[in-house]
Design a protein around this motif. Structure first.
Motif, short mmCIF file in Angstrom:
data_model
loop_
_atom_site.label_atom_id
_atom_site.label_comp_id
_atom_site.label_asym_id
_atom_site.label_seq_id
_atom_site.Cartn_x
_atom_site.Cartn_y
_atom_site.Cartn_z
N ALA B 7 0.84 -1.18 0.00
CA ALA B 7 0.00 0.00 0.00
C ALA B 7 0.88 1.23 0.00
O ALA B 7 0.59 2.22 -0.65
CB ALA B 7 -0.90 -0.01 1.22
N ALA B 10 2.08 1.91 -3.40
CA ALA B 10 1.13 2.62 -4.24
C ALA B 10 1.27 4.11 -4.04
O ALA B 10 1.03 4.90 -4.94
CB ALA B 10 -0.28 2.18 -3.90
N PRO B 13 4.37 6.40 -6.29
CA PRO B 13 4.18 7.14 -7.52
C PRO B 13 3.46 8.44 -7.24
O PRO B 13 3.78 9.47 -7.81
CB PRO B 13 3.31 6.22 -8.35
N VAL B 14 2.54 8.37 -6.31
CA VAL B 14 1.82 9.57 -5.96
C VAL B 14 2.80 10.57 -5.40
O VAL B 14 2.83 11.73 -5.78
CB VAL B 14 0.76 9.27 -4.89
N PHE B 139 -2.38 -11.19 -8.67
CA PHE B 139 -2.55 -10.34 -7.50
C PHE B 139 -3.01 -11.10 -6.27
O PHE B 139 -2.75 -10.67 -5.14
CB PHE B 139 -3.54 -9.21 -7.82
N ALA B 143 -3.46 -10.37 -1.67
CA ALA B 143 -4.65 -10.20 -0.83
C ALA B 143 -4.60 -11.15 0.36
O ALA B 143 -5.26 -10.93 1.36
CB ALA B 143 -5.92 -10.44 -1.65
N LEU B 205 0.73 -5.33 -11.09
CA LEU B 205 -0.49 -4.56 -11.30
C LEU B 205 -0.17 -3.07 -11.40
O LEU B 205 -0.67 -2.36 -12.28
CB LEU B 205 -1.45 -4.83 -10.13
N LEU B 206 0.69 -2.60 -10.51
CA LEU B 206 1.06 -1.18 -10.54
C LEU B 206 1.72 -0.81 -11.86
O LEU B 206 1.39 0.21 -12.48
CB LEU B 206 2.03 -0.88 -9.40
N VAL B 209 -0.73 -0.77 -14.76
CA VAL B 209 -1.52 0.46 -14.80
C VAL B 209 -0.68 1.61 -15.37
O VAL B 209 -1.15 2.40 -16.18
CB VAL B 209 -2.02 0.80 -13.37
N ARG B 213 -0.98 3.84 -19.24
CA ARG B 213 -1.09 5.29 -19.37
C ARG B 213 -0.20 5.84 -20.47
O ARG B 213 -0.27 7.01 -20.80
CB ARG B 213 -0.75 5.95 -18.05
N LEU C 204 -8.29 -0.57 0.10
CA LEU C 204 -6.88 -0.64 0.50
C LEU C 204 -6.74 -0.73 2.01
O LEU C 204 -5.89 -1.45 2.54
CB LEU C 204 -6.13 0.59 -0.02
N PHE C 261 -11.52 -8.49 -3.08
CA PHE C 261 -10.71 -7.99 -4.18
C PHE C 261 -11.40 -8.22 -5.52
O PHE C 261 -11.48 -7.32 -6.36
CB PHE C 261 -9.33 -8.65 -4.19
N PHE C 262 -11.94 -9.41 -5.70
CA PHE C 262 -12.59 -9.67 -6.98
C PHE C 262 -13.86 -8.84 -7.14
O PHE C 262 -14.17 -8.37 -8.22
CB PHE C 262 -12.88 -11.17 -7.14
N GLN C 265 -12.60 -5.17 -7.71
CA GLN C 265 -11.42 -5.08 -8.56
C GLN C 265 -11.37 -3.78 -9.37
O GLN C 265 -10.35 -3.12 -9.46
CB GLN C 265 -11.40 -6.27 -9.49
N PHE C 268 -10.58 -0.90 -7.29
CA PHE C 268 -9.25 -1.09 -6.75
C PHE C 268 -8.20 -0.62 -7.74
O PHE C 268 -7.34 0.19 -7.45
CB PHE C 268 -9.07 -2.57 -6.43
N ILE C 269 -8.32 -1.13 -8.97
CA ILE C 269 -7.33 -0.78 -9.98
C ILE C 269 -7.45 0.70 -10.34
O ILE C 269 -6.46 1.39 -10.52
CB ILE C 269 -7.50 -1.69 -11.22
N LEU C 272 -5.67 2.72 -7.75
CA LEU C 272 -4.23 2.72 -7.94
C LEU C 272 -3.86 3.65 -9.08
O LEU C 272 -2.93 4.44 -8.99
CB LEU C 272 -3.75 1.31 -8.26
N ALA C 273 -4.61 3.55 -10.16
CA ALA C 273 -4.33 4.37 -11.33
C ALA C 273 -4.44 5.85 -10.96
O ALA C 273 -3.59 6.66 -11.33
CB ALA C 273 -5.28 4.03 -12.46
N GLY C 275 -4.05 7.14 -8.08
CA GLY C 275 -2.93 7.49 -7.21
C GLY C 275 -1.68 7.77 -8.02
O GLY C 275 -0.94 8.71 -7.76
#
Lengths: 439, 324, 278
Positions: B7, B10, B13-14, B139, B143, B205-206, B209, B213, C204, C261-262, C265, C268-269, C272-273, C275
């Motif tokens: 977390a 995450a 990047p911010v 992922f 979790a 995942l990060l 994403v 972009r 999160l 999470f599912f 999802q 969630f994604i 993150l994006a 952020g």
């Protein structure tokens, strides 16, 4: 008053912290009166070592019965296990949050609480000669005696024995070995017959310590050993230590199925191997007997036999000593309910409750005289207690008899011996320097 | 990397991109006035909690680290820098630092470079459904808590019932079977391997994403010019997510110095202290060996290391900001 | 016509697919093994580890539940729900203050909040133990609620603030024209507009709290108040010889968050994006 000894300059730095930690506060009130008439109201906090199956219900039942007798008394039970109680006790102590009644081992473990003023002096009610005190075996009381004062309520006795599967021993034609060499040679016999000779799981480190301490008692002269437990007087240079460690490594390599891998195996897995009839032997405490040979296990059918870990014929130490010591409960010296706590512990050690404790499924041999008997207890437990009573001395566990730094060095050293990464000389050297530093 | 730390990841990047925004919104930057003070009510709960439970303990820890302190009697003695001197001479402290460094190094390989490459592979797939499914599947371990993952891998490595040794046996390379967590030379790596399993999906995942972009026109133009997938990755993707990779790296390292949960669950630092990390050695010194002053000194070491990394991160993100 | 290049491409794609699938197996198989072990008998566990259970012992789950996992689960739910709500609310409140209200020393305040991101909880551990004891909160629900909230505010504020900064200023102006107070604008206009990021931060924070171990281990001392991660390690030491029950407990602990999470999802994604993009 707690000490607040630091210079002014440091006071600046720690000023904020002390405001919250309450240093300088008057936390040590009058000594509690343990012989007072209890007021039957309030909440008793108890930290036990009876967490998990099958022990957990014991204190729960006691608390329920006591509340039935005295409806205004309630309980907060913190039930920990052998493994978790050490960490939990330290955490609670460090944060000064110890409950009214708490578990203790004998030795340095109890001394810390006594010296720190955290354990109430129970002499007026439990010293030999008092009504309550006379219900206990005297040696059990004396395990918690310091400077003529008696501090703990001994709940049960304990000792470490090699447990073996009677049927397997019969099948391969073995009898309990009389000497260490004989033990090693029996292992070969069991191995040939397809059994794991001795099940051993040392993931947590202390199972190895238990072997070591018993072997130290055999190989190091008793007075030297006692002096070495205290960093102030420790020399730790007796050759008996090296002999003992060599015996231990021999046992690990010749007798255990997991050998060097034993550090990755849980002790419960090892216990299971004996219970399931896969292993011939498993080194255990009396307290484990009834749960190892629990109802319905193959071991219960085959029969659990016990013998004292045999000493080498020429061992210079006390070969009649047995590792193990009573375990007891201290009353918090700062408890507001000390008299009530004493009353509850008297209730916990009545003849009837002591008998319950000594019987399966609990199998904890009560320190109360006459509680372990044919009608209550299982054969191995009775035999174990008899041997403990006949022993020349009870040797306290290595991890509670000495200071934590030294115990920790032995623990790491035991693991290193199992894994083969350090020689006995190197281990002894590291323990010596830990003891030196702990002065 | 823990989920907790993930977390944090995450956030990086911010943090990186967000640095220029550290000032208040320009439109609203006006002179303070009497009424402004009342508006502090908006930030007071947050500031209050942080001050009392995050910053104050940090300061207190510095104070504790110059004390020797008996938990049983509560007595405290000022010992100056003695705890620090002992720390620098303590072989297990250095062993812990080395283990933390291994943790950091291996995590960089798998959770930064590996995850980036994996994200590029996934984003290169043509089927959107597969892309989504794979990202999600990878992922899942993140979790699952580190406690569960740690216990699970304890059993996977277990010499008698574990599947790792059984699989090695099955593959005909039984000579490699061993007590992975029970040996001094493999224990820490067994734990680190578990942590890669648990954390790589989060990082993937990060990165996925981030890759999304990147304007697709860039790739299309390159494809038209006949640039192959490998070169597209190295000449387009990599430079554009470079900032993020650097930041991920710093956060991974910072997270690696805070490891605690998995080591505690899987080995407790053993055998023979071989898998001790700073967090568990702090715990053991304080809560097992009663040496809270010393434990506080270790805490200060963790603080200095993580703070330096954070400052490095800020400095880096200010210097190299790639706009797209 | 088949060119050399296109053959390579097909081969390459095949190789990539095989690799990705193999990785998926590496990820999923241990989890599957965990679930299967939860319905085995102890003897089966020590037999062939790859074998399927002979009889599916679902009663292991009931046993695990009765041996404390049920209580741990309830405690975890309680702590997770309350601390997530507290964290997200306090953070959104602060983010609003930082982005849309004029406050004195706003830059200092911002740095103070965000710098919390860089601090390791381990460092504060020992002082916190003493502090909570002195406050009488040690081993209570409040200890965990306060700690989880305090340590999660920086990150949560960060994400929400970044999102709020993107909302056009006209929104507030419109609210102001309507005569709404700042607080009303927050509740009725801004907060609803922030829904996506709020959902993301909620997820999160749930993930964090549900799985947190360090604080839970140190600040609770067993008995009736214990969260799942710590409870599970207890289950292990308490009922060590009954490993299938431990596995069942692990599944019970892991399942809710995986399901969450599912289910969430998408948010969630997106969270993150969002952020990352700021």
């Amino acid at each position: 008053m707690r000490k607040c000894t630091y210079p002014k300059a440091a006071a600046l730095l720690v000023g904020a912290s002390l405001a919250l930690s309450g240093c300088g506060g008057s936390s040590a009130a009058e000594p509690v009166d343990v012989s007072a008439e209890p007021k039957y109201s309030g909440k008793l906090g108890i930290l036990t070592k009876f967490g998990g199956d099958p022990l957990e219900p014991y204190f729960e039942d006691l608390a329920a019965q006591y509340t039935e007798l005295h409806p205004d008394v309630s309980f907060e039970l913190i039930q920990e296990t052998d493994q978790s109680i050490k960490d939990k006790t330290k955490t609670l102590t460090a944060s000064q949050a110890m409950p009214d009644i708490y578990f203790t081992w004998a030795g340095n473990w109890a001394d810390n609480f006594i010296d720190g003023g955290l354990a109430a002096d129970l002499s007026p009610v439990i010293a030999p000669g008092t009504d309550w005190g006379d219900t206990f075996g005297e040696s059990s009381l004396e395990a918690f005696e310091k400077d003529g004062k008696y501090y703990a309520v001994p709940l049960y006795n304990n000792g470490k024995f090699m447990g073996y599967n009677k049927k397997i021993f019969e099948e391969v034609g073995l009898t309990p070995p009389a000497s260490f060499d004989e033990l090693i040679s029996s292992c070969a016999v069991l191995k040939d017959a397809g059994y794991e000779p001795i099940a051993f799981g040392n993931k947590d480190g202390w199972p190895g310590l238990h072997y070591l301490q018993q072997l130290f008692a055999y190989n190091v002269p008793a007075d030297v050993l006692q002096a070495d437990f205290d960093p102030e007087t420790a020399k730790l240079d007796d050759p008996g230590y090296l002999t003992a460690m060599e015996e231990f490594t021999t046992l690990v390599s010749e007798c255990t199925g997991s050998g060097k891998d034993s550090n990755g195996v849980l002790y419960t897995t090892a216990q299971q191997a004996l219970a399931e009839g896969k292993a011939g032997m498993y080194y255990q405490e009396i307290l484990e007997f009834d749960s190892t040979a629990a109802e319905g296990t193959p071991l219960q059918k085959d029969g659990l036999g016990i013998f004292k870990l045999p000493a080498a014929g020429d061992a210079p130490g006390d070969t009649e000593a047995i590792e193990g010591s009573p375990e007891g409960y201290l009353i918090n010296a700062r408890s507001e309910n000390a008299a009530l706590a004493v009353d509850f512990m008297k209730f916990a050690t009545t003849a009837e409750n002591a008998a319950t404790l000594s019987a399966p499924p609990y199998g904890q041999p009560s320190a109360v005289k006459g509680a372990v008997s044919e009608e209550n207890s299982s054969g191995p437990v009775i035999e174990g207690i008899e041997q403990v009573n006949d022993a020349s001395a009870g040797i306290i566990w290595l991890d509670s008899v000495t200071v934590p730094d030294v115990a920790d060095a032995w623990l790491a050293g035991g693991e290193a011996l199992v894994g083969g990464s350090r020689s006995p000389e190197e281990v002894l050297e590291s323990v010596r320097s830990a003891s030196e530093a702990a002065k | 990397m823990t989920v907790a730390n993930s977390a944090r990841a995450a956030a990086v990047p911010v943090a990186g991109a967000g640095v220029p925004n550290l000032s208040s919104p320009p439109a609203r930057a006006g002179r303070k006035d009497a009424r402004g003070w009342r508006n502090l009510i908006w930030v007071l709960p947050a500031i209050g909690l942080l001050a009392a439970f995050v910053y104050l303990p940090l300061v207190q820890n510095l104070g504790f680290s110059v004390l020797e302190w008996d938990i049983y009697s509560g007595g405290q003695t000022f010992v100056g820098a003695e705890n620090y001197a002992r720390m620098f001479e303590d072989p297990i402290f250095w062993k812990s630092v080395v283990n933390n460094l291994w943790y950091a190094g291996i995590s960089i390989v798998f959770q930064v470079f590996g995850a980036l490459a994996l994200a590029a592979l996934i984003e290169g797939l043509r089927s959107d459904r597969w892309r989504r499914t794979l990202r999600a599947v990878y992922f899942i371990p993140s979790a699952v808590s580190l406690t569960v993952a740690g216990l699970l891998f304890y059993f996977i490595y277990e010499p008698q019932m574990g599947i790792l040794n059984a699989a090695l046996d099955g593959a005909g390379i039984g000579q490699f079977t061993q007590a992975w967590l029970g040996q001094e030379n493999t224990a820490i790596f067994g734990i680190i391997a578990m942590s890669q399993w648990q954390g790589f999906g989060y990082c993937t995942l990060l990165f996925a994403v981030a890759l999304q972009r990147i304007p697709t026109e860039l790739y299309e133009a390159a494809a038209i010019d006949g640039v192959g997938p490998f070169r597209r990755f190295f000449s387009i993707s990599l430079p554009l997510v470079r900032e993020m990779s650097s930041l991920m790296m710093i956060v991974t390292v910072s997270g690696a110095f805070q490891v605690f949960n998995e080591v505690m669950v899987m080995t407790g630092g053993g055998p023979n202290n071989s898998s001790q990390v700073l967090g568990t050695w702090l715990y053991r010194s304080g809560f097992v060996k009663n040496d809270f002053g010393y434990a506080s000194a270790i805490a200060t070491a963790i603080f200095v290391i993580t703070l330096s990394l954070a400052v490095l991160q800020l400095w880096y993100s200010r210097r190299r900001r790639v706009e797209w | 016509m088949v060119t050399r290049g296109s053959v390579l491409l097909v081969l390459g794609r095949g190789f990539v697919s095989a690799f990705l699938l193999a990785l998926a197996v590496v990820v999923l198989y241990p989890l599957l093994w965990m679930v299967l072990n939860g319905v085995k008998s102890n003897a089966e566990l020590f037999g062939n580890p790859f074998a399927l259970p002979v009889a599916w012992r679902w009663e292991n789950y009931a046993t695990a539940w009765n041996r404390g996992v049920g209580d741990y689960l309830m405690t975890s739910v309680l702590v997770t729900v309350t601390s997530t709500l507290a964290t997200v609310f306090i953070s959104a409140w602060a983010a609003y203050g930082l982005t849309r209200v004029r406050i004195p020393f706003s830059r200092t305040v911002l740095i103070l909040i965000l710098a919390g991101l860089m601090l390791a909880p381990t460092v504060a551990l020992i002082p916190l133990v003493r502090m909570f004891q002195a406050m009488g909160l040690y081993n209570t629900f409040w200890a965990l609620l306060i700690l989880y909230t305090a340590f999660r505010i920086p990150f949560t504020t960060f994400l929400i603030r970044a999102y709020m900064m993107d909302l056009p200023a006209e929104v507030d102006e419109a609210a102001a024209v309507d005569g709404a107070s700042k607080a009303r604008a927050f509740w009725q206009v801004i907060l609803p507009m922030c829904r996506p990021i709020i959902v993301s931060t909620v997820i999160l924070n749930i993930l964090f709290t549900w799985n947190e171990y360090l604080f839970a281990m140190i600040f609770t001392s067993g008995g009736d108040f214990q969260t799942l991660p710590v409870g599970l390690t207890n289950l292990m030491s308490r009922h060590g010889t009954d490993y299938p029950v431990v596995f069942a407990g692990m599944v019970i602990a892991a399942a809710p968050v995986i399901v969450l999470f599912f289910a969430g999802q998408r948010y969630f994604i997106r969270g993150l994006a969002d952020g990352i993009g700021k």
